[in-house]
Design a protein around this motif. Structure first.
Motif, short mmCIF file in Angstrom:
data_model
loop_
_atom_site.label_atom_id
_atom_site.label_comp_id
_atom_site.label_asym_id
_atom_site.label_seq_id
_atom_site.Cartn_x
_atom_site.Cartn_y
_atom_site.Cartn_z
N ASP A 106 94.02 95.29 120.16
CA ASP A 106 94.01 96.47 119.29
C ASP A 106 93.61 97.75 120.02
O ASP A 106 93.72 98.85 119.46
CB ASP A 106 93.04 96.25 118.12
N TRP A 122 97.08 106.53 113.93
CA TRP A 122 97.14 105.52 112.86
C TRP A 122 96.27 104.33 113.20
O TRP A 122 95.54 103.80 112.35
CB TRP A 122 98.58 105.07 112.63
N GLN A 123 96.32 103.89 114.45
CA GLN A 123 95.52 102.76 114.89
C GLN A 123 94.02 103.07 114.79
O GLN A 123 93.23 102.23 114.34
CB GLN A 123 95.88 102.41 116.34
N ALA A 124 93.64 104.27 115.19
CA ALA A 124 92.23 104.65 115.13
C ALA A 124 91.72 104.64 113.70
O ALA A 124 90.61 104.17 113.42
CB ALA A 124 92.03 106.02 115.77
N GLY A 125 92.54 105.13 112.78
CA GLY A 125 92.09 105.25 111.41
C GLY A 125 92.15 103.97 110.61
O GLY A 125 91.28 103.70 109.78
N HIS A 126 93.19 103.14 110.86
CA HIS A 126 93.43 101.97 110.01
C HIS A 126 92.94 100.66 110.61
O HIS A 126 92.68 99.71 109.87
CB HIS A 126 94.92 101.85 109.69
N VAL A 127 92.86 100.57 111.92
CA VAL A 127 92.48 99.31 112.56
C VAL A 127 91.13 99.44 113.26
O VAL A 127 90.20 98.68 112.99
CB VAL A 127 93.56 98.86 113.56
N LEU A 128 91.02 100.41 114.16
CA LEU A 128 89.76 100.58 114.87
C LEU A 128 88.68 101.18 113.96
O LEU A 128 87.49 100.92 114.14
CB LEU A 128 89.96 101.48 116.08
N LYS A 129 89.14 101.98 113.00
CA LYS A 129 88.24 102.62 112.03
C LYS A 129 87.10 103.36 112.75
O LYS A 129 85.92 103.16 112.46
CB LYS A 129 87.68 101.59 111.03
N ARG A 130 87.51 104.21 113.67
CA ARG A 130 86.52 104.97 114.42
C ARG A 130 87.12 106.31 114.84
O ARG A 130 88.35 106.49 114.82
CB ARG A 130 86.05 104.19 115.65
N SER A 131 86.27 107.20 115.21
CA SER A 131 86.73 108.50 115.66
C SER A 131 87.23 108.40 117.10
O SER A 131 86.99 107.40 117.80
CB SER A 131 85.60 109.53 115.58
#
Length: 509
Positions: A311, A222-231
């Motif tokens: 984050d 969830w953090q990767a997709g919604h906050v970090l916005k990276r693979s």
């Protein structure tokens, strides 16, 4: 995906798409969820220092709240320690309210609209949580959970006293089903590579999470997709625990990930300060546990890393299950009601005696634990007898250098929010989390809590801390006041009637 749902109808609409088989159970759980959140809200209105509540008039079985705008809010006697959903409706002048979100909107107080939205989300998420629950309640269970994380996933209701007990803004229904521990998912964690020179490391970071000159930082999807916005690179599967962002890995290690979403009250990232403090706190914990005659174990932080961002950080901890002997079980205090424990007043008293003995011993030594039902775990014998305690997550304890020195313990080389010699702050931290939190939530009412504490304090040494517990009001976080005061940072507090001297109130149905 559209904006995450925040109302009962929006959750139902999305649930009909992503998990239609759960929709009838969700709908059936909504009235109980409204009552559960309304009960928590009524407790706050009755006992927190809200400026727009100008008077409280107590009847034999009722309570009337005089509001600053001239209106009156009527409801039942408010037991500050009750955990049953006994408030099914209150009356604002002549209008009856059964929905806590609509009540908060009708009160029309500063910042109330935003809080009303949180309450609506809390009701809907709570109903969803209960709809997918494991409803078995028995001790000893016929088929005991094989893994410690299974106990945590039996808890559906979140914080026993916070009206936003299940508020998960930013989470869609699909997110809750995929990541909420009560839905028993497997979460596929990943890693993000960061140059070692750009990271802060505390403790030992394992070779498994190193790649040449880079450190691999575990990340929640969830953090990767919604906050970090990276693979991210796939890593290992994990089972989410009570805190949702902490997961049990195969083999027993727990990983605490950054999850920059507001859950209940707080945004759950991992500060640089927490990573810096991880190793010295773990070393201090080992010294303290050694002075409790074997009654307390504190899980070690194996390693912590931060990419100099709250984050993107993670902590690795040993599992509380490492401290269970043959035939014993370790489970969070918050999970006790989901097992059917406590089952007798004697059990509650024995547990209170154990918890207070340990908590007050550490307070005397110089550390006030944040011993709420999520951080505090109990080791149970096969017959359910409480034997020992396990504590995890040292990120929000309070440390008194003066008390440590008095006992010949060298204080850790730390400054900042964890360090204080203020007696009020130290007692608030322990009493507010342990007594007004873990013990109250386990007892379930003021009468039961008072009886358990009375039996327990008789065996405690006559110290200033014990006298403060026995004679003064009981501190508790003013959770609703904090949500209605967004511009005021930090904790705010209220004083609850001391359950040791509390006059018996009307029974709570």
């Amino acid at each position: 995906m559209h904006r995450p749902p925040t109302t009962e109808a929006q959750v139902a609409e999305e649930l009909a798409v992503v998990r239609p088989a759960l929709l009838p159970r969700y709908t059936a759980e909504l009235p109980g969820a409204r009552a559960a959140v309304l009960t928590r809200l009524w407790r706050a209105l009755a006992h927190e220092p809200l400026a727009w509540v100008t008077g409280r008039v107590h009847g034999a079985h009722s309570l009337a709240l005089r509001l600053a705008d001239g209106r009156t809010l009527y409801g039942p006697h408010a037991d500050p320690y009750a955990t049953s959903a006994y408030v099914t409706g209150v009356r604002l002048d002549r209008e009856r309210h059964v929905d806590p979100a609509r009540l908060m909107s009708a009160l029309a107080v500063p910042h109330g609209a935003a809080f009303a939205a949180e309450l609506a989300g809390s009701v809907a998420s709570l109903a969803l949580s209960r709809a997918g629950a494991d409803h078995s309640k028995e001790w000893p269970p016929e088929v005991p959970p094989a893994e410690d994380w299974e106990w945590e996933q039996r808890v559906t209701d979140g914080h026993p006293y916070h009206p936003a007990c299940r508020s998960r803004p930013g989470f869609s229904v699909a997110d809750q089903l995929a990541y909420g521990p009560e839905h028993r998912p497997v979460v596929e964690l990943g890693t993000v590579p960061v140059p070692a020179a750009e990271c802060l490391v505390s403790g030992d970071w394992p070779e498994e999470l190193r790649d040449g000159g880079r450190l691999l930082v575990p990340v929640h999807p969830w953090q990767a997709g919604h906050v970090l916005k990276r693979s991210y690179d796939p890593w290992r599967p994990g089972r989410p625990l009570l805190s949702l962002r902490t997961l049990a890995l195969p083999g027993g290690v727990h990983v605490k990930t950054a999850l920059s979403a507001r859950l209940t009250s707080s945004v759950r990232d991992i500060s640089l300060y927490s990573v810096q403090a991880a190793a010295p706190l773990s070393a201090l914990a080992a010294q303290l546990a050694a002075r409790t005659d074997g009654l307390l174990h504190i899980t070690r932080t194996l390693g912590a890393v931060s990419a100099h961002s709250p984050d993107l950080a993670a902590l690795l901890r040993e599992s509380p299950g490492a401290y269970a002997g043959p035939g014993e079980r370790v489970l969070p205090v918050a999970a006790l009601p989901a097992t059917g424990l406590p089952d007798t007043p004697a059990w509650t008293a024995a547990f209170a005696r154990l918890a207070l003995t340990v908590g007050l011993r550490l307070l005397d030594l110089g550390v006030a634990l944040e011993a709420h039902g999520q951080n505090l775990l109990v080791v149970l014998a096969a017959d359910g007898t409480p034997l020992r305690l396990v504590y995890r997550d040292l990120a929000d304890i309070r440390i008194s250098p003066a008390r440590l020195i008095r006992h010949g313990i060298v204080p850790p080389a730390l400054t900042g929010r964890l360090i204080t010699d203020d007696e009020t702050a130290l007692r608030r931290k322990l009493f507010g989390s342990l007594v007004a939190g873990a013990l109250a939530g386990t007892a379930g009412s003021g009468a039961a809590l008072g009886a358990a504490l009375s039996a327990a304090v008789a065996d405690l040494p006559d110290t200033a801390d014990v006298r403060a517990l026995r004679e003064g009001p009981l501190p508790a976080k003013a959770l609703t006041l904090m949500r209605l005061s967004p511009r005021i940072p930090g904790d705010q507090w209220t004083s609850l009637p001391n359950p040791l001297v509390l006059e018996p109130g009307p029974s709570v149905p």
